[in-house]
Design a protein around this motif. Sequence first.
Motif, PDB file in Angstrom:
ATOM      1  N   SER A 151       0.822  -1.208   0.000  1.00  0.00           N
ATOM      2  CA  SER A 151       0.000   0.000   0.000  1.00  0.00           C
ATOM      3  C   SER A 151       0.856   1.257   0.000  1.00  0.00           C
TER       4      SER A 151
ATOM      5  N   THR B 230       0.341   5.319   1.315  1.00  0.00           N
ATOM      6  CA  THR B 230      -0.523   6.224   2.076  1.00  0.00           C
ATOM      7  C   THR B 230       0.061   7.625   2.089  1.00  0.00           C
TER       8      THR B 230
ATOM      9  N   SER C 181      -6.178  12.150   4.348  1.00  0.00           N
ATOM     10  CA  SER C 181      -5.303  11.054   3.946  1.00  0.00           C
ATOM     11  C   SER C 181      -5.935  10.269   2.803  1.00  0.00           C
ATOM     12  N   GLU C 182      -5.067   9.653   1.993  1.00  0.00           N
ATOM     13  CA  GLU C 182      -5.485   8.796   0.886  1.00  0.00           C
ATOM     14  C   GLU C 182      -4.652   7.522   0.952  1.00  0.00           C
ATOM     15  N   THR C 183      -5.266   6.391   0.641  1.00  0.00           N
ATOM     16  CA  THR C 183      -4.555   5.113   0.620  1.00  0.00           C
ATOM     17  C   THR C 183      -4.831   4.401  -0.689  1.00  0.00           C
TER      18      THR C 183
ATOM     19  N   ARG D 296      -7.071   3.184  -5.597  1.00  0.00           N
ATOM     20  CA  ARG D 296      -7.445   3.839  -4.342  1.00  0.00           C
ATOM     21  C   ARG D 296      -8.355   2.936  -3.521  1.00  0.00           C
TER      22      ARG D 296
ATOM     23  N   SER E 298     -10.035   6.937   1.734  1.00  0.00           N
ATOM     24  CA  SER E 298      -9.816   8.374   1.819  1.00  0.00           C
ATOM     25  C   SER E 298     -10.555   8.899   3.042  1.00  0.00           C
TER      26      SER E 298
END
Length: 344
Positions: A278, A280, A294-296, A306, A309
């Motif tokens: 992943s 992040t 945050s976004e992962t 994605r 979020s």
Amino acid sequence: MKSACIAAAALSLAALSAGAADKELVSFSHNDWELACDNTRTCRAAGYQPESGASEPVSMLITRKAGPGTAIDIQLQIGDDDGVKAPLRFKVGKATVSGLAAGTASFDDSQVRTVLPELLKGDDAMVTANGGKKWTLSLAGLNAVLLKMDEAQGRVGTPGALVRRGSKPESSVLPPVTAPIVNVVVPPKAHPGDDALAARIFPFLKLDSAKEDCNNRGDINAKSLTVSRLTDRKVLLSLGCGMGAYNYSSLLWIANDKPPYAPVSIEANGDFDEKEGSVTSAMKGRGIGDCWSSETWHFNGKDFVRTGSTGDGMCRGFAGGAWTLPRYVSRVVTSTPSATPSKP
């Protein structure tokens, strides 16, 4: 500081809208309340103490899943419970709830039914600790935010609406949406010689936009890159890139591990976790970290997609943020890497 908070919220929403055209995603704020509805149509409304008042941090979270007749969940939180004598008492209008824990407390169903009508009528609510300490929860903006929640879930005009009730059947309420499933491939261990790939691939990177994204830093070279294994034939290149006084990100490329290297920049940016497969990216709105976005992304064997979020746009004194407000969720299913080499 306020501009920093607004900038963080804008970054979160920009990243979110760029990554999805999903109409279920709803973000809205008014006065001291904000709303985030994720792609499953679960909505969360968070309110805080008045921005210009003297109250110490206090926040309420109202959560409701999509679908006809779904329950309403209410939680209350104070920012610093050190030395606070429990139990706490919550009072709004004619409604009082006693016996609440210091820190974070949850209301039961009967307490929700008692408190909610008074919340919709009031200007503010009071939290009092044993010993007299008080917090003021602003209700400015609550009605507008809950109306937006009703709209997002298709409840306006139904008996179960929070703000604008009517006689439309509950069956007309929008159903929940199933979170997408993302099959994640855990990267294999590094191959012998991976450390030398940065120097070999670097000349093929297109760095004009990268330099601009990295505040025109002039020290970008092969030694600036980190190489991580993705598959038997693919690697991830990471370029650390400072952004501001307390935020940091990394620009990423996927490349072949043998010529032609053909590196391709990807939307995902941030720190790579090789154990999870992943990436992040997390940004805080100001130094004390009381608002975050945050976004992962996870690697599916071919690309990074994605998977999550979150973001809270109001910086109201809660270190680490008062709540997690998901904007996008998914179900991650992990598999081990295939023994058969992947094709370049």
